[in-house]
Design an enzyme around this catalytic site. Structure first.
Site, PDB file in Angstrom:
ATOM      1  N   PHE A  73      18.902   1.018   1.094  1.00 23.96           N
ATOM      2  CA  PHE A  73      19.173  -0.303   0.523  1.00 23.96           C
ATOM      3  C   PHE A  73      18.859  -0.389  -0.975  1.00 23.96           C
ATOM      4  O   PHE A  73      19.084  -1.432  -1.592  1.00 23.96           O
ATOM      5  CB  PHE A  73      18.370  -1.381   1.272  1.00 23.96           C
ATOM      6  CG  PHE A  73      16.879  -1.161   1.262  1.00 23.96           C
ATOM      7  CD1 PHE A  73      16.092  -1.585   0.202  1.00 23.96           C
ATOM      8  CD2 PHE A  73      16.259  -0.500   2.329  1.00 23.96           C
ATOM      9  CE1 PHE A  73      14.717  -1.366   0.199  1.00 23.96           C
ATOM     10  CE2 PHE A  73      14.884  -0.293   2.337  1.00 23.96           C
ATOM     11  CZ  PHE A  73      14.110  -0.723   1.259  1.00 23.96           C
ATOM     12  N   HIS A 133      10.271 -13.261  -4.893  1.00 22.81           N
ATOM     13  CA  HIS A 133       9.466 -12.037  -4.741  1.00 22.81           C
ATOM     14  C   HIS A 133       8.067 -12.379  -5.215  1.00 22.81           C
ATOM     15  O   HIS A 133       7.904 -13.173  -6.146  1.00 22.81           O
ATOM     16  CB  HIS A 133      10.009 -10.899  -5.615  1.00 22.81           C
ATOM     17  CG  HIS A 133       8.997  -9.811  -5.828  1.00 22.81           C
ATOM     18  ND1 HIS A 133       8.821  -8.790  -4.928  1.00 22.81           N
ATOM     19  CD2 HIS A 133       8.079  -9.621  -6.812  1.00 22.81           C
ATOM     20  CE1 HIS A 133       7.838  -8.006  -5.361  1.00 22.81           C
ATOM     21  NE2 HIS A 133       7.376  -8.485  -6.506  1.00 22.81           N
ATOM     22  N   ARG A 151       1.955 -15.324  -1.016  1.00 26.06           N
ATOM     23  CA  ARG A 151       2.691 -14.639   0.054  1.00 26.06           C
ATOM     24  C   ARG A 151       2.811 -15.518   1.299  1.00 26.06           C
ATOM     25  O   ARG A 151       3.831 -15.520   1.975  1.00 26.06           O
ATOM     26  CB  ARG A 151       2.068 -13.287   0.341  1.00 26.06           C
ATOM     27  CG  ARG A 151       2.275 -12.377  -0.889  1.00 26.06           C
ATOM     28  CD  ARG A 151       1.886 -10.967  -0.726  1.00 26.06           C
ATOM     29  NE  ARG A 151       2.643 -10.250   0.297  1.00 26.06           N
ATOM     30  CZ  ARG A 151       3.857  -9.734   0.146  1.00 26.06           C
ATOM     31  NH1 ARG A 151       4.502  -9.890  -0.981  1.00 26.06           N
ATOM     32  NH2 ARG A 151       4.428  -9.075   1.128  1.00 26.06           N
TER      33      ARG A 151
END
Length: 134
Positions: A59, A117, A87
């Site tokens: 990927f 992210h 997170r």
């Protein structure tokens, strides 16, 4: 109580859909403070360096293409236990399994176009902050 810094990237899919403000407000309402922020057209070299641990994986090229397709918002957040807090706020990568109310549950399109992210550790945060804010 540990005050930490962490990098957050608001990814192309979220920037393209004009939901940056909604995402930032979630972090801020959870006690995180913006130290630095910038909008950046990500070069192939920067994307490859950022995701270097994935070189050779099937990927990798798609991930680089996605990250460079349009602008990204890079933010350094600071706060108590910022790395784990961010997170948790983001939720799991796949919006189908992300907890209700997390950023990815609310905004992600799929497992790759998952809007955000965040650094996953203190060492990653240090490396990523230096990479994105030279």
């Amino acid at each position: 109580m540990i005050i930490e810094k962490s990098l957050v990237l608001i990814k192309p899919d979220a920037v393209e859909r004009n939901i940056v403000g909604k995402i930032i407000s979630i972090y801020e309402s959870n006690g995180l403070t913006i130290l630095k922020m910038k909008k950046i057209a990500v070069s192939k070299e920067l994307a490859e360096e950022h995701y270097k641990e994935h070189v050779g994986k099937p990927f990798f090229n798609d991930l680089v293409s996605y990250t460079t397709r349009s602008d990204v918002i890079a933010i350094i957040f600071e706060g108590t236990n910022a790395i784990s807090k961010i997170r948790t706020i983001n939720g799991s990568r796949d919006p189908k399994t992300a907890s209700i109310g997390t950023i990815r549950n609310l905004f992600a399109i799929n497992g790759r176009e998952n809007s955000v992210h965040a650094s996953d550790s203190k060492s990653s945060a240090e490396r990523e902050i230096k990479l994105w804010f030279k």
